[in-house]
Design a protein around this motif. Structure first.
Motif, PDB file in Angstrom:
ATOM      1  N   SER A  44       0.826  -1.207   0.000  1.00  0.00           N
ATOM      2  CA  SER A  44       0.000   0.000   0.000  1.00  0.00           C
ATOM      3  C   SER A  44       0.861   1.258   0.000  1.00  0.00           C
ATOM      4  O   SER A  44       0.480   2.278  -0.590  1.00  0.00           O
ATOM      5  CB  SER A  44      -0.927   0.002   1.220  1.00  0.00           C
ATOM      6  N   LEU A  45       2.017   1.193   0.645  1.00  0.00           N
ATOM      7  CA  LEU A  45       2.928   2.341   0.615  1.00  0.00           C
ATOM      8  C   LEU A  45       3.439   2.588  -0.801  1.00  0.00           C
ATOM      9  O   LEU A  45       3.623   3.738  -1.213  1.00  0.00           O
ATOM     10  CB  LEU A  45       4.098   2.099   1.575  1.00  0.00           C
ATOM     11  N   LEU A  46       3.651   1.508  -1.555  1.00  0.00           N
ATOM     12  CA  LEU A  46       4.056   1.668  -2.955  1.00  0.00           C
ATOM     13  C   LEU A  46       2.918   2.289  -3.767  1.00  0.00           C
ATOM     14  O   LEU A  46       3.156   3.118  -4.653  1.00  0.00           O
ATOM     15  CB  LEU A  46       4.454   0.313  -3.541  1.00  0.00           C
ATOM     16  N   ASP A  47       1.682   1.891  -3.470  1.00  0.00           N
ATOM     17  CA  ASP A  47       0.529   2.518  -4.140  1.00  0.00           C
ATOM     18  C   ASP A  47       0.466   4.010  -3.819  1.00  0.00           C
ATOM     19  O   ASP A  47       0.109   4.823  -4.676  1.00  0.00           O
ATOM     20  CB  ASP A  47      -0.767   1.840  -3.692  1.00  0.00           C
ATOM     21  N   ALA A  48       0.814   4.352  -2.577  1.00  0.00           N
ATOM     22  CA  ALA A  48       0.815   5.766  -2.197  1.00  0.00           C
ATOM     23  C   ALA A  48       1.877   6.535  -2.977  1.00  0.00           C
ATOM     24  O   ALA A  48       1.647   7.684  -3.395  1.00  0.00           O
ATOM     25  CB  ALA A  48       1.061   5.910  -0.695  1.00  0.00           C
ATOM     26  N   GLN A  49       3.039   5.918  -3.190  1.00  0.00           N
ATOM     27  CA  GLN A  49       4.077   6.572  -3.996  1.00  0.00           C
ATOM     28  C   GLN A  49       3.599   6.763  -5.436  1.00  0.00           C
ATOM     29  O   GLN A  49       3.857   7.801  -6.056  1.00  0.00           O
ATOM     30  CB  GLN A  49       5.358   5.741  -3.969  1.00  0.00           C
ATOM     31  N   SER A  50       2.903   5.760  -5.954  1.00  0.00           N
ATOM     32  CA  SER A  50       2.361   5.881  -7.314  1.00  0.00           C
ATOM     33  C   SER A  50       1.361   7.032  -7.394  1.00  0.00           C
ATOM     34  O   SER A  50       1.325   7.772  -8.386  1.00  0.00           O
ATOM     35  CB  SER A  50       1.694   4.565  -7.720  1.00  0.00           C
ATOM     36  N   ALA A  51       0.555   7.202  -6.352  1.00  0.00           N
ATOM     37  CA  ALA A  51      -0.408   8.311  -6.330  1.00  0.00           C
ATOM     38  C   ALA A  51       0.304   9.661  -6.311  1.00  0.00           C
ATOM     39  O   ALA A  51      -0.183  10.638  -6.901  1.00  0.00           O
ATOM     40  CB  ALA A  51      -1.327   8.175  -5.112  1.00  0.00           C
ATOM     41  N   GLU A  52       1.437   9.736  -5.635  1.00  0.00           N
ATOM     42  CA  GLU A  52       2.218  10.981  -5.634  1.00  0.00           C
ATOM     43  C   GLU A  52       2.701  11.316  -7.031  1.00  0.00           C
ATOM     44  O   GLU A  52       2.693  12.482  -7.446  1.00  0.00           O
ATOM     45  CB  GLU A  52       3.404  10.841  -4.681  1.00  0.00           C
ATOM     46  N   TYR A  53       3.117  10.304  -7.782  1.00  0.00           N
ATOM     47  CA  TYR A  53       3.569  10.552  -9.152  1.00  0.00           C
ATOM     48  C   TYR A  53       2.393  10.948 -10.055  1.00  0.00           C
ATOM     49  O   TYR A  53       2.551  11.738 -10.985  1.00  0.00           O
ATOM     50  CB  TYR A  53       4.283   9.327  -9.710  1.00  0.00           C
ATOM     51  N   ASN A  54       1.217  10.386  -9.774  1.00  0.00           N
ATOM     52  CA  ASN A  54       0.032  10.807 -10.525  1.00  0.00           C
ATOM     53  C   ASN A  54      -0.249  12.291 -10.303  1.00  0.00           C
ATOM     54  O   ASN A  54      -0.666  13.005 -11.217  1.00  0.00           O
ATOM     55  CB  ASN A  54      -1.179   9.970 -10.110  1.00  0.00           C
ATOM     56  N   LYS A  55      -0.006  12.753  -9.078  1.00  0.00           N
ATOM     57  CA  LYS A  55      -0.202  14.175  -8.788  1.00  0.00           C
ATOM     58  C   LYS A  55       0.806  15.027  -9.572  1.00  0.00           C
ATOM     59  O   LYS A  55       0.449  16.089 -10.103  1.00  0.00           O
ATOM     60  CB  LYS A  55      -0.060  14.424  -7.292  1.00  0.00           C
ATOM     61  N   LYS A  56       2.045  14.565  -9.646  1.00  0.00           N
ATOM     62  CA  LYS A  56       3.041  15.315 -10.422  1.00  0.00           C
ATOM     63  C   LYS A  56       2.614  15.428 -11.882  1.00  0.00           C
ATOM     64  O   LYS A  56       2.798  16.463 -12.528  1.00  0.00           O
ATOM     65  CB  LYS A  56       4.399  14.636 -10.312  1.00  0.00           C
ATOM     66  N   GLY A  57       2.045  14.325 -12.409  1.00  0.00           N
ATOM     67  CA  GLY A  57       1.553  14.380 -13.783  1.00  0.00           C
ATOM     68  C   GLY A  57       0.416  15.366 -13.940  1.00  0.00           C
ATOM     69  O   GLY A  57       0.325  16.067 -14.948  1.00  0.00           O
ATOM     70  N   ALA A  58      -0.463  15.446 -12.920  1.00  0.00           N
ATOM     71  CA  ALA A  58      -1.580  16.399 -12.979  1.00  0.00           C
ATOM     72  C   ALA A  58      -1.088  17.834 -12.911  1.00  0.00           C
ATOM     73  O   ALA A  58      -1.620  18.722 -13.586  1.00  0.00           O
ATOM     74  CB  ALA A  58      -2.563  16.111 -11.839  1.00  0.00           C
ATOM     75  N   VAL A  59      -0.068  18.081 -12.096  1.00  0.00           N
ATOM     76  CA  VAL A  59       0.526  19.417 -12.033  1.00  0.00           C
ATOM     77  C   VAL A  59       1.165  19.771 -13.372  1.00  0.00           C
ATOM     78  O   VAL A  59       1.086  20.915 -13.851  1.00  0.00           O
ATOM     79  CB  VAL A  59       1.547  19.499 -10.889  1.00  0.00           C
ATOM     80  N   GLY A  60       1.789  18.785 -13.999  1.00  0.00           N
ATOM     81  CA  GLY A  60       2.445  19.028 -15.287  1.00  0.00           C
ATOM     82  C   GLY A  60       1.492  19.424 -16.383  1.00  0.00           C
ATOM     83  O   GLY A  60       1.904  20.055 -17.371  1.00  0.00           O
ATOM     84  N   ASN A  61       0.205  19.074 -16.241  1.00  0.00           N
ATOM     85  CA  ASN A  61      -0.771  19.457 -17.265  1.00  0.00           C
ATOM     86  C   ASN A  61      -0.952  20.973 -17.357  1.00  0.00           C
ATOM     87  O   ASN A  61      -1.414  21.480 -18.377  1.00  0.00           O
ATOM     88  CB  ASN A  61      -2.125  18.802 -16.979  1.00  0.00           C
ATOM     89  N   PHE A  62      -0.617  21.691 -16.284  1.00  0.00           N
ATOM     90  CA  PHE A  62      -0.743  23.156 -16.299  1.00  0.00           C
ATOM     91  C   PHE A  62       0.459  23.818 -16.990  1.00  0.00           C
ATOM     92  O   PHE A  62       0.399  25.000 -17.307  1.00  0.00           O
ATOM     93  CB  PHE A  62      -0.846  23.692 -14.869  1.00  0.00           C
ATOM     94  N   LEU A  63       1.517  23.084 -17.199  1.00  0.00           N
ATOM     95  CA  LEU A  63       2.740  23.647 -17.762  1.00  0.00           C
ATOM     96  C   LEU A  63       2.751  23.492 -19.277  1.00  0.00           C
ATOM     97  O   LEU A  63       2.139  22.560 -19.816  1.00  0.00           O
ATOM     98  CB  LEU A  63       3.964  22.954 -17.152  1.00  0.00           C
ATOM     99  N   PRO A  64       3.417  24.388 -19.988  1.00  0.00           N
ATOM    100  CA  PRO A  64       3.507  24.238 -21.442  1.00  0.00           C
ATOM    101  C   PRO A  64       4.378  23.049 -21.823  1.00  0.00           C
ATOM    102  O   PRO A  64       5.278  22.654 -21.084  1.00  0.00           O
ATOM    103  CB  PRO A  64       4.136  25.566 -21.892  1.00  0.00           C
TER     104      PRO A  64
END
Length: 477
Positions: A44-64
């Motif tokens: 589950s901790l690995l799943d949590a790390q994967s969720a953190e990377y999903n957030k980074k991808g979502a933040v990247g959508n705002f960038l050119p």
């Protein structure tokens, strides 16, 4: 002979030293160790790390988006000369460089909803981990208390056996003195054999429960695993004086299964918002830069072809003499400009806006919206079901703890009464008023009462811990 004694003494010393070094695990240490090493929690901790990377991808959508490109090609054989337009059998090299930038201006708020969903998924993963920790803590506490129960049962059996041996010794003395017939000892001997069997079973139960806890902690060295066998009294707790409705309201605020269900509802809402955004127009901006260079020669001038100085460019009245002619020039080429100059002068730019309006796409947007709307309703129903289950579990735990408290009180009173009956029977047996069978019956009733007190005690402790757990009190307190 002396050497053997020294060696034997040394062996006993080493054994005693090794035994003294065995770690005694407390309940808190067992719980903490399980939480740190449990495989499911680590997954589950690995799943949590994967969720953190999903957030980074979502933040990247705002960038050119920025991309660069480069190419170099060789053209061998018959190719069109870009300086003359004539097909020439030659080998040329071309280099192209470019860069592009794209940025989303509006995507139906999808970028914002994706970021919110990523944050909610991180929160849901954390609640899931906390919920798993709660479950594992309860499992460890139950296994720990089971060992204590089995050890207490073993102590009771051993104490009863010692008491029975004393009675056997006293009865044998009375038989030898002629105060009792020889048959009076048979019931005591049978009871002694039964108690020896109970001791063996109790020892085996202690061993098996210890191994069970060690396996739960992922400890393979069963021989050197031992828990701290301190006396565990009934903990002082006022939880039973609290209304179960209040416990339920507190559990609604702190229990992770409720938090997970609430977060899943919010995630389902964001999925629905994303599907709605997929049906909206999108607007994006772009910019690109490119330049190129080649090793082909460039036109430096022209001259009249000495072999064919003129060329016919038109005909009048189908007569040769009336043909319209013009000078026939040959192009004069020179070597290519330096690469830097070519890159400098051949550069180009393009930029603009792109609007995309969805009109019809095979009902995919509509189907996706309806599917996510259904998932949202299911998530809401699951939340209500979770609350209902929690309320049922809280009331069940309250009733179980209340019943266990009453059972323990009754068992303790029964033991006190059985102890008094046994003391009275022992006095009467000593003066020959009752026979061995009657005395044994009284003694066995006391043994059963003592065993029931041990069982009721640890059953009450565990059920009390479960109820306190719903109220937010840690299992190790």
């Amino acid at each position: 002979m002396k050497i053997r004694i020294i060696i034997a003494s040394l062996g006993l010393f080493i054994s005693a030293t090794s035994f003294a070094q065995v770690k005694k695990w407390t309940l808190e240490e067992c719980v903490n160790y399980a939480l740190e090493n449990n495989i499911s929690i680590q997954q589950s901790l690995l799943d949590a790390q994967s969720a953190e990377y999903n957030k980074k991808g979502a933040v990247g959508n705002f960038l050119p988006s920025v991309n660069a490109n480069a190419s170099h090609s060789w053209n061998i054989g018959l190719n069109q000369d870009i300086t003359t337009g004539i097909l020439v059998n030659q080998t040329t090299q071309n280099t192209a460089l470019g860069a592009s930038v794209g940025v989303d201006i509006f995507r139906g708020l999808n970028n914002l909803n994706q970021l919110h969903k990523a944050n909610l998924q991180i929160l849901a993963n954390q609640y899931q981990i906390d919920g798993m920790k709660d479950d594992i803590s309860l499992m460890v506490a139950n296994a720990f208390l089971q060992i204590l129960f089995n050890k207490e049962s073993l102590k009771v059996a051993q104490s009863q056996h010692q008491l029975n041996l004393s009675e056997l010794e006293r009865t044998s003395s009375l038989i030898e003195n002629g105060q009792l017939p020889e048959g009076e000892i048979y019931d005591l001997e049978a009871n002694a054999a039964s108690l020896e069997q109970q001791i063996v079973v109790a020892q085996n139960n202690v061993r098996l429960s210890t191994i069970s806890l060690a396996q739960l902690l992922l400890i393979s060295d069963y021989d050197n695993f031992e828990i701290a066998s301190d006396d565990y009294d009934i903990p002082a707790s006022a939880i039973l004086d609290t209304n179960p409705g209040e416990i339920y309201m507190k559990a609604l605020q702190i229990r992770n299964e409720v938090k997970i269900s609430e977060t899943n509802v919010e995630i389902a809402e964001k999925d629905y918002d994303l599907s709605v955004g997929g049906a909206m127009p999108t607007l994006s901006a772009f910019y690109s830069f490119n330049t190129r260079a080649s090793n082909r020669g460039i036109v430096t001038g022209s001259e009249i072809d000495p072999d064919n100085p003129t060329q016919v460019i038109g005909v009048v009245d189908n007569s040769d003499r009336d043909n319209v002619v013009a000078p026939n020039y040959n192009v004069i080429t020179g070597s290519a400009d330096p690469l830097y100059d070519q890159f400098k002068f051949n550069k180009g730019h393009s930029f603009g806006l792109q609007l995309n309006i969805p009109i019809f796409n095979g009902f995919s947007n509509h189907v996706n919206m309806q599917r996510n709307r259904i998932n949202l309703e299911k998530a809401k129903l699951n939340l209500e079901n979770t609350k209902i289950d929690l309320e049922s579990n809280v009331y069940q735990a309250y009733n179980d703890a209340t019943a266990a408290a009453k059972a323990y009180t009754a068992a303790d009173k029964t033991q006190t009464a059985r102890q008094q009956a046994y003391n009275y029977a022992e006095e009467r047996y000593g003066v020959g008023v009752i026979n061995t069978f009657e005395f044994t019956q009284t003694k066995q009733a006391l043994e059963a009462a003592q065993s029931e007190v041990v069982r009721a005690k640890f059953d009450y402790i565990f059920k009390l811990k479960v109820l306190e757990f719903y109220f937010g009190i840690p299992i190790t307190e």
